[in-house]
Scaffold this motif. Sequence first.
Motif, PDB file in Angstrom:
ATOM      1  N   ILE A   1       0.843  -1.202   0.000  1.00 39.27           N
ATOM      2  CA  ILE A   1       0.000   0.000   0.000  1.00 39.27           C
ATOM      3  C   ILE A   1       0.878   1.252   0.000  1.00 39.27           C
ATOM      4  O   ILE A   1       0.613   2.217  -0.719  1.00 39.27           O
ATOM      5  CB  ILE A   1      -0.968  -0.010   1.206  1.00 39.27           C
ATOM      6  CG1 ILE A   1      -1.973  -1.155   1.035  1.00 39.27           C
ATOM      7  CG2 ILE A   1      -1.692   1.335   1.352  1.00 39.27           C
ATOM      8  CD1 ILE A   1      -2.892  -1.370   2.203  1.00 39.27           C
TER       9      ILE A   1
ATOM     10  N   ARG B   1       3.816   1.506  -1.311  1.00 37.79           N
ATOM     11  CA  ARG B   1       4.443   1.627  -2.632  1.00 37.79           C
ATOM     12  C   ARG B   1       3.535   2.299  -3.654  1.00 37.79           C
ATOM     13  O   ARG B   1       4.017   2.879  -4.615  1.00 37.79           O
ATOM     14  CB  ARG B   1       4.875   0.246  -3.154  1.00 37.79           C
ATOM     15  CG  ARG B   1       6.210  -0.222  -2.608  1.00 37.79           C
ATOM     16  CD  ARG B   1       6.803  -1.350  -3.445  1.00 37.79           C
ATOM     17  NE  ARG B   1       5.953  -2.528  -3.469  1.00 37.79           N
ATOM     18  CZ  ARG B   1       6.014  -3.507  -2.568  1.00 37.79           C
ATOM     19  NH1 ARG B   1       6.892  -3.448  -1.591  1.00 37.79           N
ATOM     20  NH2 ARG B   1       5.211  -4.544  -2.642  1.00 37.79           N
ATOM     21  N   THR B   2       2.214   2.252  -3.445  1.00 37.34           N
ATOM     22  CA  THR B   2       1.312   2.890  -4.412  1.00 37.34           C
ATOM     23  C   THR B   2       1.424   4.406  -4.330  1.00 37.34           C
ATOM     24  O   THR B   2       1.111   5.103  -5.291  1.00 37.34           O
ATOM     25  CB  THR B   2      -0.167   2.525  -4.157  1.00 37.34           C
ATOM     26  OG1 THR B   2      -0.579   3.116  -2.919  1.00 37.34           O
ATOM     27  CG2 THR B   2      -0.387   1.030  -4.112  1.00 37.34           C
TER      28      THR B   2
ATOM     29  N   GLU C   1      -0.508   6.272  -2.823  1.00 35.26           N
ATOM     30  CA  GLU C   1      -1.874   6.815  -2.828  1.00 35.26           C
ATOM     31  C   GLU C   1      -2.399   7.082  -1.422  1.00 35.26           C
ATOM     32  O   GLU C   1      -3.455   7.663  -1.247  1.00 35.26           O
ATOM     33  CB  GLU C   1      -2.849   5.838  -3.510  1.00 35.26           C
ATOM     34  CG  GLU C   1      -2.706   5.728  -5.005  1.00 35.26           C
ATOM     35  CD  GLU C   1      -3.306   6.929  -5.732  1.00 35.26           C
ATOM     36  OE1 GLU C   1      -4.047   7.714  -5.093  1.00 35.26           O
ATOM     37  OE2 GLU C   1      -3.018   7.067  -6.933  1.00 35.26           O
TER      38      GLU C   1
ATOM     39  N   ASP D   1      -0.541  -6.050  -8.080  1.00 30.19           N
ATOM     40  CA  ASP D   1       0.474  -5.113  -8.552  1.00 30.19           C
ATOM     41  C   ASP D   1       0.144  -3.690  -8.090  1.00 30.19           C
ATOM     42  O   ASP D   1      -0.996  -3.370  -7.770  1.00 30.19           O
ATOM     43  CB  ASP D   1       0.614  -5.195 -10.079  1.00 30.19           C
ATOM     44  CG  ASP D   1      -0.609  -4.634 -10.779  1.00 30.19           C
ATOM     45  OD1 ASP D   1      -0.623  -3.427 -11.051  1.00 30.19           O
ATOM     46  OD2 ASP D   1      -1.554  -5.401 -11.024  1.00 30.19           O
ATOM     47  N   GLU D   2       1.171  -2.838  -8.057  1.00 26.73           N
ATOM     48  CA  GLU D   2       1.042  -1.491  -7.507  1.00 26.73           C
ATOM     49  C   GLU D   2      -0.013  -0.648  -8.206  1.00 26.73           C
ATOM     50  O   GLU D   2      -0.747   0.102  -7.566  1.00 26.73           O
ATOM     51  CB  GLU D   2       2.373  -0.759  -7.656  1.00 26.73           C
ATOM     52  CG  GLU D   2       3.330  -1.034  -6.548  1.00 26.73           C
ATOM     53  CD  GLU D   2       4.742  -0.691  -6.969  1.00 26.73           C
ATOM     54  OE1 GLU D   2       5.596  -1.565  -6.858  1.00 26.73           O
ATOM     55  OE2 GLU D   2       4.965   0.449  -7.431  1.00 26.73           O
ATOM     56  N   VAL D   3      -0.059  -0.753  -9.534  1.00 27.24           N
ATOM     57  CA  VAL D   3      -0.985   0.082 -10.294  1.00 27.24           C
ATOM     58  C   VAL D   3      -2.427  -0.278  -9.925  1.00 27.24           C
ATOM     59  O   VAL D   3      -3.246   0.593  -9.609  1.00 27.24           O
ATOM     60  CB  VAL D   3      -0.753  -0.095 -11.812  1.00 27.24           C
ATOM     61  CG1 VAL D   3      -1.759   0.717 -12.607  1.00 27.24           C
ATOM     62  CG2 VAL D   3       0.668   0.322 -12.180  1.00 27.24           C
ATOM     63  N   THR D   4      -2.722  -1.583  -9.917  1.00 29.99           N
ATOM     64  CA  THR D   4      -4.071  -2.038  -9.577  1.00 29.99           C
ATOM     65  C   THR D   4      -4.414  -1.646  -8.143  1.00 29.99           C
ATOM     66  O   THR D   4      -5.506  -1.147  -7.863  1.00 29.99           O
ATOM     67  CB  THR D   4      -4.168  -3.573  -9.734  1.00 29.99           C
ATOM     68  OG1 THR D   4      -3.709  -3.914 -11.033  1.00 29.99           O
ATOM     69  CG2 THR D   4      -5.596  -4.058  -9.553  1.00 29.99           C
ATOM     70  N   LEU D   5      -3.463  -1.861  -7.233  1.00 34.74           N
ATOM     71  CA  LEU D   5      -3.718  -1.544  -5.831  1.00 34.74           C
ATOM     72  C   LEU D   5      -3.891  -0.037  -5.651  1.00 34.74           C
ATOM     73  O   LEU D   5      -4.777   0.410  -4.915  1.00 34.74           O
ATOM     74  CB  LEU D   5      -2.565  -2.072  -4.968  1.00 34.74           C
ATOM     75  CG  LEU D   5      -2.713  -1.944  -3.459  1.00 34.74           C
ATOM     76  CD1 LEU D   5      -4.009  -2.575  -2.960  1.00 34.74           C
ATOM     77  CD2 LEU D   5      -1.527  -2.583  -2.761  1.00 34.74           C
ATOM     78  N   GLY D   6      -3.077   0.752  -6.347  1.00 38.12           N
ATOM     79  CA  GLY D   6      -3.188   2.207  -6.284  1.00 38.12           C
ATOM     80  C   GLY D   6      -4.552   2.675  -6.748  1.00 38.12           C
ATOM     81  O   GLY D   6      -5.187   3.523  -6.111  1.00 38.12           O
ATOM     82  N   ARG D   7      -5.043   2.087  -7.839  1.00 37.30           N
ATOM     83  CA  ARG D   7      -6.380   2.419  -8.346  1.00 37.30           C
ATOM     84  C   ARG D   7      -7.458   2.013  -7.355  1.00 37.30           C
ATOM     85  O   ARG D   7      -8.447   2.709  -7.173  1.00 37.30           O
ATOM     86  CB  ARG D   7      -6.627   1.684  -9.667  1.00 37.30           C
ATOM     87  CG  ARG D   7      -6.078   2.436 -10.851  1.00 37.30           C
ATOM     88  CD  ARG D   7      -6.660   1.866 -12.147  1.00 37.30           C
ATOM     89  NE  ARG D   7      -5.734   2.092 -13.238  1.00 37.30           N
ATOM     90  CZ  ARG D   7      -5.241   1.140 -14.036  1.00 37.30           C
ATOM     91  NH1 ARG D   7      -5.635  -0.107 -13.872  1.00 37.30           N
ATOM     92  NH2 ARG D   7      -4.404   1.441 -14.979  1.00 37.30           N
TER      93      ARG D   7
END
Length: 196
Positions: free
Chosen positions: A94, A96-97, A99, A182-188
């Motif tokens: 989390i 690493r995102t 966000e 992955d970071e992108v999915t988790l960030g979204r």
Amino acid sequence: MSTPDPLARLVGELARLPGIGTKTATRLAHHVLRVPRQEAEALSRALLDVKDQLFHCSTCNAITAVDPCRFCSDPERDRTSLCVIEEPFNIAPIERTGEYRGLYHVLLGALSPQRGIGPDQLAVGALLDRLDGVTEVILATNPNVEGEATALYLARLLKPREIKVSRLAFGMPVGGDIEYTDEVTLGRSIAGRREL
Ligand SMILES: [Zn+2]
């Protein structure tokens, strides 16, 4: 009764680790046998240091060498927002995102009637005790049966307290784990969290 030979003991100990079967344990043990002594020493020291130097933060249950942990003691973090997760190792993905800038609360597990894990076995009481000044709780338990049940249970507990309760907007694979997303999915998922 004789002590089993050192190699068999090492295989036995390694095989106790999650996700390591006897076959992998045997391969790892033979690897340790081949490496220089200082490499084996570094491994054994790292194992003991983790046990001797780290513990759970008394506020959020994150793994830390100082109490309170670096998140709880960081004046830059948003203290009105709490992100609830199952395990201490869910924090790193989390973070690493990029966000999320609030604080964390680690439950140390998820509700599981099958395994006899109820709210009393989790850090639920500690969560309720630290809601002063908190305006949003993000339920970031895993998107599997146990994680969803835990999120629903907490949402019901938190709703009457007039706190905004949100859940990650899972584009995350259902049945999955936060640690494997992955970071992108988790960030979204964090950015697009929906209110419960
Ligand atoms: Zn903490």
